[in-house]
Enzyme design. Sequence first.
Site, PDB file in Angstrom:
ATOM      1  N   CYS A 158       0.846  -1.204   0.000  1.00  0.00           N
ATOM      2  CA  CYS A 158       0.000   0.000   0.000  1.00  0.00           C
ATOM      3  C   CYS A 158       0.889   1.265   0.000  1.00  0.00           C
ATOM      4  O   CYS A 158       0.873   2.060   0.933  1.00  0.00           O
ATOM      5  CB  CYS A 158      -0.894  -0.053   1.239  1.00  0.00           C
ATOM      6  SG  CYS A 158      -2.315   1.029   1.181  1.00  0.00           S
ATOM      7  N   CYS A 346      -5.982   6.684  -9.831  1.00  0.00           N
ATOM      8  CA  CYS A 346      -5.761   6.951  -8.408  1.00  0.00           C
ATOM      9  C   CYS A 346      -5.358   8.409  -8.212  1.00  0.00           C
ATOM     10  O   CYS A 346      -4.642   8.979  -9.044  1.00  0.00           O
ATOM     11  CB  CYS A 346      -4.639   6.035  -7.911  1.00  0.00           C
ATOM     12  SG  CYS A 346      -4.505   5.999  -6.131  1.00  0.00           S
TER      13      CYS A 346
HETATM   14  C1  LIG Z   1      -4.818   4.079   4.276  1.00  0.00           C
HETATM   15  C2  LIG Z   1      -5.384   3.567   2.994  1.00  0.00           C
HETATM   16  C3  LIG Z   1      -5.535   4.439   1.931  1.00  0.00           C
HETATM   17  C4  LIG Z   1      -6.066   3.986   0.727  1.00  0.00           C
HETATM   18  N1  LIG Z   1      -6.225   4.872  -0.288  1.00  0.00           N
HETATM   19  C5  LIG Z   1      -6.812   4.470  -1.423  1.00  0.00           C
HETATM   20  C6  LIG Z   1      -7.053   5.410  -2.457  1.00  0.00           C
HETATM   21  O1  LIG Z   1      -6.705   6.595  -2.350  1.00  0.00           O
HETATM   22  N2  LIG Z   1      -7.675   4.971  -3.577  1.00  0.00           N
HETATM   23  C7  LIG Z   1      -8.057   3.664  -3.713  1.00  0.00           C
HETATM   24  O2  LIG Z   1      -8.639   3.316  -4.752  1.00  0.00           O
HETATM   25  N3  LIG Z   1      -7.817   2.749  -2.756  1.00  0.00           N
HETATM   26  C8  LIG Z   1      -7.216   3.130  -1.624  1.00  0.00           C
HETATM   27  N4  LIG Z   1      -6.988   2.207  -0.633  1.00  0.00           N
HETATM   28  C9  LIG Z   1      -7.312   0.798  -0.892  1.00  0.00           C
HETATM   29  C10 LIG Z   1      -8.791   0.493  -0.674  1.00  0.00           C
HETATM   30  O3  LIG Z   1      -9.140   0.840   0.627  1.00  0.00           O
HETATM   31  C11 LIG Z   1      -9.015  -0.982  -0.937  1.00  0.00           C
HETATM   32  O4  LIG Z   1      -8.791  -1.248  -2.290  1.00  0.00           O
HETATM   33  C12 LIG Z   1     -10.420  -1.410  -0.614  1.00  0.00           C
HETATM   34  O5  LIG Z   1     -10.722  -1.172   0.718  1.00  0.00           O
HETATM   35  C13 LIG Z   1     -10.589  -2.890  -0.942  1.00  0.00           C
HETATM   36  O6  LIG Z   1     -11.890  -3.274  -0.654  1.00  0.00           O
HETATM   37  P1  LIG Z   1     -12.232  -4.747  -0.120  1.00  0.00           P
HETATM   38  O7  LIG Z   1     -13.714  -4.801  -0.085  1.00  0.00           O
HETATM   39  O8  LIG Z   1     -11.472  -5.731  -0.898  1.00  0.00           O
HETATM   40  O9  LIG Z   1     -11.615  -4.811   1.346  1.00  0.00           O
HETATM   41  P2  LIG Z   1     -11.999  -3.928   2.631  1.00  0.00           P
HETATM   42  O10 LIG Z   1     -12.393  -2.565   2.232  1.00  0.00           O
HETATM   43  O11 LIG Z   1     -10.846  -4.067   3.565  1.00  0.00           O
HETATM   44  O12 LIG Z   1     -13.257  -4.668   3.257  1.00  0.00           O
HETATM   45  C14 LIG Z   1     -13.143  -5.904   3.898  1.00  0.00           C
HETATM   46  C15 LIG Z   1     -14.495  -6.238   4.516  1.00  0.00           C
HETATM   47  O13 LIG Z   1     -14.432  -7.550   5.075  1.00  0.00           O
HETATM   48  C16 LIG Z   1     -14.957  -7.521   6.386  1.00  0.00           C
HETATM   49  N5  LIG Z   1     -14.367  -8.641   7.143  1.00  0.00           N
HETATM   50  C17 LIG Z   1     -13.130  -8.756   7.667  1.00  0.00           C
HETATM   51  N6  LIG Z   1     -13.012  -9.920   8.315  1.00  0.00           N
HETATM   52  C18 LIG Z   1     -14.193 -10.567   8.178  1.00  0.00           C
HETATM   53  C19 LIG Z   1     -14.697 -11.823   8.636  1.00  0.00           C
HETATM   54  N7  LIG Z   1     -13.958 -12.688   9.356  1.00  0.00           N
HETATM   55  N8  LIG Z   1     -15.962 -12.158   8.327  1.00  0.00           N
HETATM   56  C20 LIG Z   1     -16.767 -11.321   7.608  1.00  0.00           C
HETATM   57  N9  LIG Z   1     -16.332 -10.134   7.174  1.00  0.00           N
HETATM   58  C21 LIG Z   1     -15.055  -9.761   7.446  1.00  0.00           C
HETATM   59  C22 LIG Z   1     -14.578  -6.126   6.893  1.00  0.00           C
HETATM   60  O14 LIG Z   1     -15.330  -5.727   7.998  1.00  0.00           O
HETATM   61  C23 LIG Z   1     -14.901  -5.298   5.650  1.00  0.00           C
HETATM   62  O15 LIG Z   1     -16.289  -5.063   5.581  1.00  0.00           O
HETATM   63  C24 LIG Z   1      -6.448   2.628   0.582  1.00  0.00           C
HETATM   64  C25 LIG Z   1      -6.277   1.742   1.651  1.00  0.00           C
HETATM   65  C26 LIG Z   1      -5.765   2.200   2.847  1.00  0.00           C
HETATM   66  C27 LIG Z   1      -5.596   1.243   3.987  1.00  0.00           C
END
Ligand SMILES: Cc1cc2nc3c(=O)[nH]c(=O)nc-3n(C[C@H](O)[C@H](O)[C@H](O)COP(=O)(O)OP(=O)(O)OC[C@H]3O[C@@H](n4cnc5c(N)ncnc54)[C@H](O)[C@@H]3O)c2cc1C
Length: 400
Positions: A158, A346
Amino acid sequence: MKKQVLVLGGNFGGLTAAIALKKALHGDVDVTVMSDRDYFLYNPSLIWLPFGLRTRDDITFKVGPTFEAAGVEFVQKAAAKIEPELNRVVDVDGVIHPYDYLVIATGTVNDWDRVPGVKENAGTIVTLADAEDSGRRWREFLNDPGDIVIGATQGASCFGAAYEYLFNVSYQLRKAGIKKQVKLTYVTAEPYLGHFGIDGMPTGEFMVDMFMKKESITGITNMAMEYVSKDAVKLADGRELPFKYAMVVPPFLGIDAVRSCDTISNAAGFVPVRDTYQTKTYDNVYAVGLAAAVQVPWTTPVAVGVPKTGFPTEIQAHVAAANISSQIAGLVPTREKPFAEIPALCVMDAGNNGIMLLGDHMLKPRRAAMLIPGPQNHAIKVGLEKYFLWKSRTGRVNLP
Ligand SMILES: Cc1cc2nc3c(=O)[nH]c(=O)nc-3n(C[C@H](O)[C@H](O)[C@H](O)COP(=O)(O)OP(=O)(O)OC[C@H]3O[C@@H](n4cnc5c(N)ncnc54)[C@H](O)[C@@H]3O)c2cc1C
C-alpha cells in the site's frame, strides 16, 4: 428453489458485488452479506484522520439500511471457517451459513510479525483503529516534536497511502510552524521513488523526487527494516533512524478464516483467482478486492507487493456478480478482466497538493500512462470521498 449467494465482507468489494447481483436478478436470488462490522469505511480518508481532519463518523456509514433498501440480507458476524467442499461458512458462534455461491471480499489483516515493533512503537493507518492510534501518537508528538520516519516495510503493497501520509505530515508540520526543526525521512522497500508497487509511471520517479526535495524529505529506497524500537527504526544496512513520531505501512495477510482454508488460499491467505474471479479450485466460489491474490510480476532486491485499490476492487466485484448471474441462469461464466489489465486510476493527496495517476492498465505493459501533479488533486480527492460515500451509502453501485 432460489439460489443463495453469500458475500463475506461489506466494504468496497462486498457491498458492490452483493448489490450489483441483487439489482441484476431481483427476486430470483437471495443475497446475504456477512461482515464482522456494521459499517462501511472509506479507507482512503484514513490518511487525514490522525490530524483531526476527519472523524470516524465523517468516513463511515452503517451498512444495515443500505443493504435493506437493496433487498440484501445483512448479518453482522465474523466468518470463522470456510468449508467450500460443503458449500458453507461457519461463523464465530458456530452457526452454519449454507450457500450456492460464495463471494469472498474480506480484505486483509496487518502482518505485524514481518518487522517486530511496528505495531507497538510506530503504528500505522491501515484500519480505523490504527489511524485513531496514529492520531493519538501525533497529538503527543506535537507537544514534544522531533524527527519523523514514515515508511513501508519489505513485502508491503500500500505505497500510495504511505506517500500520501508522508506529504500530509510535511504539510501539517508546516501548518504547525515546526517544519524546519523536524527531519522527515521516508524509508521504502521500493527499488526507486515513485515505483508505487506498480513498477512506476512515466516521470513518476522524477516527480516524487522533486516533491521530496521541495519538502526537504530524505528518501531511502530499496531498504528492509529489521525492527522498530521505542524511538528508532533499525534498517537492514545497520543504520538507525531515531524518531519522535513514526508511521509504517506493514505487509498484509488474508484474514484467518481464508488463510486457514488451504483449498482456496495461498500461504499468505490470499485467494488465487481466474480472470472470472472464480477461485482456481471451486467454480461457485469467488474472491475480489484485497482478498484476491495478485501475482507480483517483478523481482526486486527487497520484496515489493502490488497495491489493490478501490477502483479495481469494484470492477472485480462487478465481474463476479455478472458471472454468478450467468451461472444462476445456467450459462457458463464468460466475463473476464485480469487484474493487470484493469485501468489504473488513483489520486494521491499531499495536503494541499497531489498527483493523479492515470493508466490504461494497472500493470505493465501499458499503452498510455501519465501523472498529473497540482493542487487541483486535493480538491478532486475530497470530491471523490464525498461521491464514493454517497454512492456506496445509497447503493448506487452501477455508477462509475
Ligand atoms: C490508508 C489507505 C488508503 C487507501 N487509499 C486508497 C485510495 O486513495 N484509492 C483507492 O482506490 N484505494 C485506496 N486504498 C485501498 C482500498 O481501501 C481498498 O482497495 C479497498 O478497501 C478494498 O476493498 P475490499 O472490499 O477488498 O476490502 P476492505 O475494504 O478491507 O473490506 C473488507 C471487509 O471484510 C470484512 N471482514 C473482515 N473480516 C471478516 C470476517 N472474518 N468475516 C466477515 N467479514 C469480514 C470487513 O469488515 C470489511 O467489511 C487505501 C487503503 C488504505 C488502507
